[in-house]
Write a protein that holds these residues in place. Structure first.
Motif, mmCIF file in Angstrom:
data_model
loop_
_atom_site.group_PDB
_atom_site.id
_atom_site.type_symbol
_atom_site.label_atom_id
_atom_site.label_comp_id
_atom_site.label_asym_id
_atom_site.label_seq_id
_atom_site.Cartn_x
_atom_site.Cartn_y
_atom_site.Cartn_z
ATOM 1 N N MET A 371 0.951 -1.158 0.249
ATOM 2 C CA MET A 371 0.029 -0.086 -0.128
ATOM 3 C C MET A 371 0.949 1.359 0.013
ATOM 4 O O MET A 371 0.542 2.045 -0.515
ATOM 5 C CB MET A 371 -0.906 0.063 1.317
ATOM 6 C CG MET A 371 -1.927 -0.908 1.309
ATOM 7 S SD MET A 371 -2.717 -0.996 2.700
ATOM 8 C CE MET A 371 -4.493 -0.622 2.272
ATOM 9 N N VAL A 372 2.085 1.146 0.313
ATOM 10 C CA VAL A 372 2.869 2.416 0.582
ATOM 11 C C VAL A 372 4.126 2.588 -0.425
ATOM 12 O O VAL A 372 4.250 3.587 -1.083
ATOM 13 C CB VAL A 372 3.727 2.388 2.010
ATOM 14 C CG1 VAL A 372 4.469 3.657 2.163
ATOM 15 C CG2 VAL A 372 2.665 2.356 3.013
ATOM 16 N N MET A 373 4.752 1.478 -0.585
ATOM 17 C CA MET A 373 6.050 1.470 -1.362
ATOM 18 C C MET A 373 5.907 2.068 -2.760
ATOM 19 O O MET A 373 6.547 2.935 -3.084
ATOM 20 C CB MET A 373 6.637 0.119 -1.652
ATOM 21 C CG MET A 373 8.084 0.081 -2.290
ATOM 22 S SD MET A 373 8.774 -1.548 -2.018
ATOM 23 C CE MET A 373 7.527 -2.694 -2.852
ATOM 24 N N GLN A 374 4.957 1.545 -3.800
ATOM 25 C CA GLN A 374 4.812 2.030 -4.993
ATOM 26 C C GLN A 374 4.241 3.599 -5.055
ATOM 27 O O GLN A 374 4.440 4.228 -6.042
ATOM 28 C CB GLN A 374 4.180 1.115 -5.923
ATOM 29 C CG GLN A 374 4.765 -0.321 -6.017
ATOM 30 C CD GLN A 374 6.180 -0.053 -7.136
ATOM 31 O OE1 GLN A 374 6.344 0.845 -7.599
ATOM 32 N NE2 GLN A 374 6.962 -1.218 -6.900
ATOM 33 N N ASN A 375 3.207 3.640 -4.207
ATOM 34 C CA ASN A 375 2.506 4.938 -4.114
ATOM 35 C C ASN A 375 3.261 6.074 -3.575
ATOM 36 O O ASN A 375 2.933 7.284 -4.024
ATOM 37 C CB ASN A 375 1.147 4.846 -3.274
ATOM 38 C CG ASN A 375 0.070 3.967 -3.913
ATOM 39 O OD1 ASN A 375 0.236 3.633 -5.039
ATOM 40 N ND2 ASN A 375 -0.506 2.899 -2.974
ATOM 41 N N LEU A 376 4.368 5.886 -2.862
ATOM 42 C CA LEU A 376 5.358 6.996 -2.668
ATOM 43 C C LEU A 376 5.709 7.601 -3.867
ATOM 44 O O LEU A 376 5.828 8.848 -3.961
ATOM 45 C CB LEU A 376 6.425 6.518 -1.736
ATOM 46 C CG LEU A 376 6.328 6.259 -0.168
ATOM 47 C CD1 LEU A 376 7.366 5.585 0.483
ATOM 48 C CD2 LEU A 376 5.852 7.570 0.583
ATOM 49 N N VAL A 377 6.300 6.780 -5.015
ATOM 50 C CA VAL A 377 6.755 7.207 -6.009
ATOM 51 C C VAL A 377 5.537 8.062 -6.929
ATOM 52 O O VAL A 377 5.808 9.241 -7.542
ATOM 53 C CB VAL A 377 7.280 6.161 -6.889
ATOM 54 C CG1 VAL A 377 7.656 6.700 -8.572
ATOM 55 C CG2 VAL A 377 8.293 5.276 -6.425
ATOM 56 N N LEU A 378 4.022 7.466 -6.864
ATOM 57 C CA LEU A 378 3.090 7.985 -7.430
ATOM 58 C C LEU A 378 2.840 9.591 -7.186
ATOM 59 O O LEU A 378 2.746 10.387 -7.868
ATOM 60 C CB LEU A 378 1.871 7.287 -7.247
ATOM 61 C CG LEU A 378 0.773 7.818 -7.676
ATOM 62 C CD1 LEU A 378 0.545 7.866 -9.031
ATOM 63 C CD2 LEU A 378 -0.586 6.845 -7.043
ATOM 64 N N ILE A 379 2.718 9.720 -5.587
ATOM 65 C CA ILE A 379 2.287 10.787 -5.199
ATOM 66 C C ILE A 379 3.714 12.078 -5.366
ATOM 67 O O ILE A 379 3.177 13.017 -5.582
ATOM 68 C CB ILE A 379 2.225 11.228 -3.703
ATOM 69 C CG1 ILE A 379 3.136 10.250 -2.772
ATOM 70 C CG2 ILE A 379 0.782 10.258 -3.489
ATOM 71 C CD1 ILE A 379 3.044 10.500 -1.461
ATOM 72 N N VAL A 380 4.874 11.573 -5.312
ATOM 73 C CA VAL A 380 5.953 12.470 -5.762
ATOM 74 C C VAL A 380 6.061 12.724 -7.210
ATOM 75 O O VAL A 380 5.925 13.986 -7.418
ATOM 76 C CB VAL A 380 7.422 11.673 -5.334
ATOM 77 C CG1 VAL A 380 8.483 12.395 -6.083
ATOM 78 C CG2 VAL A 380 7.330 11.830 -3.991
ATOM 79 N N GLN A 381 5.604 11.847 -8.145
ATOM 80 C CA GLN A 381 5.525 12.293 -9.607
ATOM 81 C C GLN A 381 4.479 13.371 -9.540
ATOM 82 O O GLN A 381 4.561 14.026 -10.631
ATOM 83 C CB GLN A 381 5.266 11.031 -10.304
ATOM 84 C CG GLN A 381 6.564 10.222 -10.405
ATOM 85 C CD GLN A 381 6.301 8.827 -11.179
ATOM 86 O OE1 GLN A 381 5.244 8.419 -11.400
ATOM 87 N NE2 GLN A 381 7.364 8.522 -11.676
ATOM 88 N N ASN A 382 3.516 13.192 -8.790
ATOM 89 C CA ASN A 382 2.341 14.104 -9.286
ATOM 90 C C ASN A 382 2.631 15.519 -8.495
ATOM 91 O O ASN A 382 1.848 16.512 -8.876
ATOM 92 C CB ASN A 382 0.863 13.465 -8.331
ATOM 93 C CG ASN A 382 -0.320 14.216 -8.470
ATOM 94 O OD1 ASN A 382 -0.598 14.392 -9.577
ATOM 95 N ND2 ASN A 382 -0.610 14.741 -7.145
#
Length: 553
Positions: A371-382
């Motif tokens: 729930m955390v690992m890949q989504n950290l990249v997602l919100i930073v890219q956003n």
């Protein structure tokens, strides 16, 4: 792009990522055989593993910066080619020096694949839609992590260890073909590029010294030693010089101004903690399965499937929910809480804990990480500008790898110390069990005195129970020590700005930003013209009076 076009493009990316993960895991079960065949020692064993880890960690931010400066599709294919060539040559290694050198080049290629796969996703999928595709990356990660040791063990036993390096070549070749055929990225505007060579050298030197120190300290030399002082001082000096250079560079490898972005800074802190949990659990769970439960290498890989299943299943569901509703904050907070609960529960296990319970604990931890690992990249890219997406994405991966490497080394030292303490407390009991074995006991005693543990499942029951209980409690101790780090993840995720996910790809954001800038310039021009018009109207009566005076004169 349609869903079908996205899937076609992602196939090559996912296959490339699978290749990079497979490279790190497929040789894990065959390393003792490889080193024996090449006449390597314990130092060579350490460097075969460390060389790839070093090269991957150091090169990740460099690939990310290059992705912001040049053709990302070409860079992706280049990283795959480097990996393919290094793997092929490694398979023909005649000594450990040749093998370690090729493992460095494998790491360079893997660093590119790690960074660029996430960056290219931002080119073809908007942040809002990207969530549902993150589950595919989780699936590939789980498959490579669990499948690698199983494939490696089978190949080593059935064919030859050299084929461990050849097995990834067909996947890499197919990935290069698919990327060339299906991946169509928007063209970047041509501009003059300045490469920060000084930054690359200083970052590589500083991080290398730091990682080599934490990897070798406690084994090759003492933690408190002259070697430690020199290496830490050298790393600190190189990294301080790197910061100074980055502040002055026109195209810095890691723009320090990005740390003004609250989302990026908090995500970096969270990624360090996640790295310790991800890398640490994979290392220490394997040791728990083999040394506390008597499993062999292949069995230990199968026994960690619950954790990977949790990561795969929950990351897929979480990604789909994020894409559907556009809400990510609560999912990530829940994931960080599950990470804490999973680590804490794993800190309570013993060598004889019911494996169903251990599986549940592993599943919870995997779910939290998913729930955390890949989504950290997602919100930073956003959260960052389109021009910073490459360096921001690779920055998160870099700090995750750095945190994982340092965390595993430090926790490994704590575990080794704990094992010594526990075995020391059971010395009389262990000695009695060994004496009772007679001639067989002398062999076991010789192995223990040499500092090596024989295959636990082959030990006589009295000795086996003492060894398993000591290692089981030591691994649990490590998880309990690592658990408080998850509190850091919870706090950083809670304080992340709850930004709405964009529905535009990187190229669309660049064009809309350019259009917005153009509109702003137009509005300013209109305001200036209006001001000039008002000024003319104001002075018009005076000009008319002056004209009439001239005429009368």
């Amino acid at each position: 792009m349609t869903h079908r076009q996205v899937i076609q493009s992602l196939t090559g990316l996912l296959m490339g990522m699978f290749v990079s993960i497979l490279a790190g895991t497929v040789v894990s079960t065959s390393l003792p055989v490889i080193l024996s065949d090449l006449h390597g020692d314990q130092t060579a064993y350490t460097w075969v593993v460390t060389a790839t880890l070093l090269a991957t960690t150091i090169s990740t931010p460099i690939w990310g910066k290059l992705a912001d400066l040049s053709n990302r599709k070409m860079l992706l294919q280049l990283s795959l080619l480097i990996f393919v060539a290094a793997s092929a040559i490694a398979g023909f290694s005649q000594d450990t020096s040749m093998l370690i050198t090729m493992r460095v080049f494998q790491g360079l290629g893997a660093g590119g694949l790690t960074a660029l796969s996430q960056i290219v996703m931002a080119d073809i999928i908007s942040p809002r839609e990207r969530g549902k595709y993150m589950g595919l990356f989780g699936a590939v990660m789980a498959l490579g992590t669990v499948g690698g040791p199983l494939i490696g063990g089978f190949i080593t036993d059935a064919i030859n260890w050299r084929w461990n390096f050849f097995v990834a070549l067909p996947f890499a070749a197919v990935a290069i073909f698919l990327i060339q055929k299906t991946l169509h990225l928007p063209e970047q505007a041509k501009r003059k590029v300045s490469i920060d060579y000084a930054g690359i050298i200083l970052l590589s030197a500083g991080v290398s010294l730091l990682l080599v120190w934490v990897s070798l300290a406690g084994n090759q030399f003492e933690w408190a030693s002259t070697t430690t002082a020199l290496m830490v001082a050298g790393a600190a000096a190189a990294l301080l010089a790197f910061i100074i250079v980055e502040l002055k560079a026109s195209e810095p490898i890691i723009p320090l101004t990005m740390f003004r972005n609250r989302t990026f800074t908090l995500s970096v802190i969270a990624s360090i903690s996640v790295g310790v949990s991800m890398f640490g659990t994979s290392v220490f769970l394997a040791q728990y399965m083999q040394l506390a439960r008597g499993a062999n290498a292949t069995q230990s890989g199968l026994m960690t499937i619950p954790m990977m299943a949790g990561l795969l299943i929950v990351s897929t569901i979480a990604g789909a929910l994020i894409s559907k509703h556009g809400k990510w904050k609560m999912i990530m907070v829940t994931g960080s809480l599950l990470q804490l609960v999973g680590l804490y529960l794993l800190g309570t296990i013993h060598y004889d804990t019911d494996f169903v319970l251990v599986s549940v604990y592993m599943f919870l931890l995997g779910a939290g990480l998913g729930m955390v690992m890949q989504n950290l990249v997602l919100i930073v890219q956003n959260a960052v500008t389109p021009a910073e997406i490459g360096v921001a994405s690779s920055g998160i991966a870099f700090f995750r790898s750095l945190g994982g490497t340092i965390g595993v080394s430090v926790l490994g030292a704590l575990m080794a110390s704990k094992v010594v303490d526990l075995l020391g407390g059971k010395a009389a009991e262990l000695q009695g069990a060994i004496v009772a074995l007679g001639a067989q006991g002398r062999e076991v005693a010789a192995a223990l005195a040499a500092g090596s543990i024989p295959a636990v499942h082959s030990l006589p029951d009295p000795v086996r129970t003492i060894i398993e209980s000591s290692y089981g409690d030591s691994v649990a101790f490590v998880f309990m020590v690592a658990a408080p780090l998850s509190i850091l993840t919870i706090l950083t995720v809670m304080f992340l700005p709850n930004l709405e996910l964009s529905t535009q790809t990187r190229d669309q954001r660049e064009k809309s930003d350019a259009a917005a800038t153009g509109l702003l310039d137009l509005e300013r021009a209109e305001q200036e013209l209006a001001g000039i018009s008002e000024a003319l109207v104001a002075v018009a009566p005076g000009l008319e009076t002056g004209r009439q005076s001239v005429v009368r004169g």
